[in-house]
Design a protein around this motif. Structure first.
Motif, mmCIF file in Angstrom:
data_model
loop_
_atom_site.group_PDB
_atom_site.id
_atom_site.type_symbol
_atom_site.label_atom_id
_atom_site.label_comp_id
_atom_site.label_asym_id
_atom_site.label_seq_id
_atom_site.Cartn_x
_atom_site.Cartn_y
_atom_site.Cartn_z
ATOM 1 N N PHE A 33 -1.366 -35.760 -13.714
ATOM 2 C CA PHE A 33 -2.488 -36.313 -14.477
ATOM 3 C C PHE A 33 -3.719 -35.435 -14.344
ATOM 4 O O PHE A 33 -3.812 -34.592 -13.444
ATOM 5 N N LYS A 44 -10.835 -41.674 -11.507
ATOM 6 C CA LYS A 44 -10.337 -42.036 -12.830
ATOM 7 C C LYS A 44 -9.435 -40.915 -13.323
ATOM 8 O O LYS A 44 -9.801 -39.737 -13.273
ATOM 9 N N ARG A 46 -6.218 -39.518 -16.271
ATOM 10 C CA ARG A 46 -5.518 -39.638 -17.554
ATOM 11 C C ARG A 46 -4.108 -39.094 -17.346
ATOM 12 O O ARG A 46 -3.919 -37.913 -17.081
ATOM 13 N N LYS A 51 -1.114 -40.429 -21.848
ATOM 14 C CA LYS A 51 -2.578 -40.413 -22.031
ATOM 15 C C LYS A 51 -3.250 -41.717 -21.596
ATOM 16 O O LYS A 51 -4.404 -41.964 -21.925
ATOM 17 N N CYS A 52 -2.544 -42.551 -20.852
ATOM 18 C CA CYS A 52 -3.139 -43.791 -20.340
ATOM 19 C C CYS A 52 -4.164 -43.452 -19.264
ATOM 20 O O CYS A 52 -3.936 -42.581 -18.411
ATOM 21 N N GLU A 53 -5.306 -44.150 -19.291
ATOM 22 C CA GLU A 53 -6.384 -43.892 -18.341
ATOM 23 C C GLU A 53 -6.610 -45.088 -17.422
ATOM 24 O O GLU A 53 -6.403 -46.236 -17.815
#
Length: 249
Positions: A33, A44, A46, A51-53
């Motif tokens: 990620f 945080k 991604r 592409k999920c955050e």
């Protein structure tokens, strides 16, 4: 920009940087990620493949160099195909990992993978057999493993193990593939999407032969499917209203 990889069996990804926040998804071992932001205890991220955050604990991730991240991004994913496999860590201890874990990342963690794995696109006809590995898995919102999974986690993981990429939410997944007009046009492995009372797509299942569907509702289960939606024979009622059927393969 910083980059990272999941060095543990399973890590929660949360909506906000706090332990009590909703889990939006999970990282399985070896998933890589981008790191978007740092707080005191959380970062945080991604996730590369969908592409999920969300936010993960800093002590549950390992940073990568940009060239290492790019090498993982360019590589053909190799995923564990046993329900539970084993990793030998650089301290010679054993780490259990789960079905669908990204074992091609083990080298970047100085780990050794022991178990069966698969890579590349596989036949659509075997999708249902893979879905059966998750049968009776308890429903867990945001879950992606054989020990807790949601409806979109089920479809995403089954397709990912077969070499195909799906996004994370039901709404996102419903934007992929080609719509079919009738159930009769569908094949085993196609996806059926369902909406709630507000007309929002919030559920997905994998179509089987003979008007059955496998999906996560309470647990991963098999129910009947028709033009109205999912009929739960145990409860004697419809539990989900059919919105659209999509063919992705």
């Amino acid at each position: 920009m910083q980059y990272g990889i999941c060095p543990l069996s399973l890590v929660s990804v949360r909506r906000a940087p706090e332990e009590t926040s909703e889990m939006v998804t999970q990282l399985l071992y070896g998933e890589h990620f981008k790191v978007l932001e740092h707080r005191k205890l959380y970062s945080k991220i991604r996730i590369a493949h969908d592409k999920c955050e969300g936010w993960v604990r800093k002590d549950q991730m390992q940073l990568l160099q940009e060239e290492e991240y790019q090498a993982l991004a360019d590589a053909q994913p190799v995923l564990a195909t046993n329900l539970v496999s084993s990793i030998e860590t650089n301290t010679k201890t054993s780490l259990p990992i789960l079905l669908g874990s990204s074992v091609h990342g083990a080298a970047f963690l100085n780990h050794a993978f022991e178990g069966d794995s698969g890579s590349g696109s596989q036949e659509k006809s075997s999708l249902i057999q893979t879905a059966f590995y998750y049968l009776n898995t308890p429903f867990l919102k945001g879950g992606k493993s054989p020990f807790g999974i949601d409806s979109t986690g089920l479809s995403q993981m089954v397709y990912r193990i077969h070499g195909y990429s799906l996004l994370r939410t039901a709404h996102q997944q419903s934007s992929q593939g080609d719509a079919l007009s009738f159930i009769e046009e569908s094949e085993a492995g196609d996806l059926a999407f369902f909406d709630n009372q507000d007309g929002e797509i919030d559920h997905v299942g994998i179509i089987m032969d003979d008007n059955y569907i496998i999906h996560a509702h309470g647990k991963v289960r098999i129910d009947r499917l028709d033009h109205t939606g999912i009929f739960n024979t145990e409860r004697g009622c419809y539990t989900h209203s059919l919105r659209v059927i999509k063919k992705l393969i």
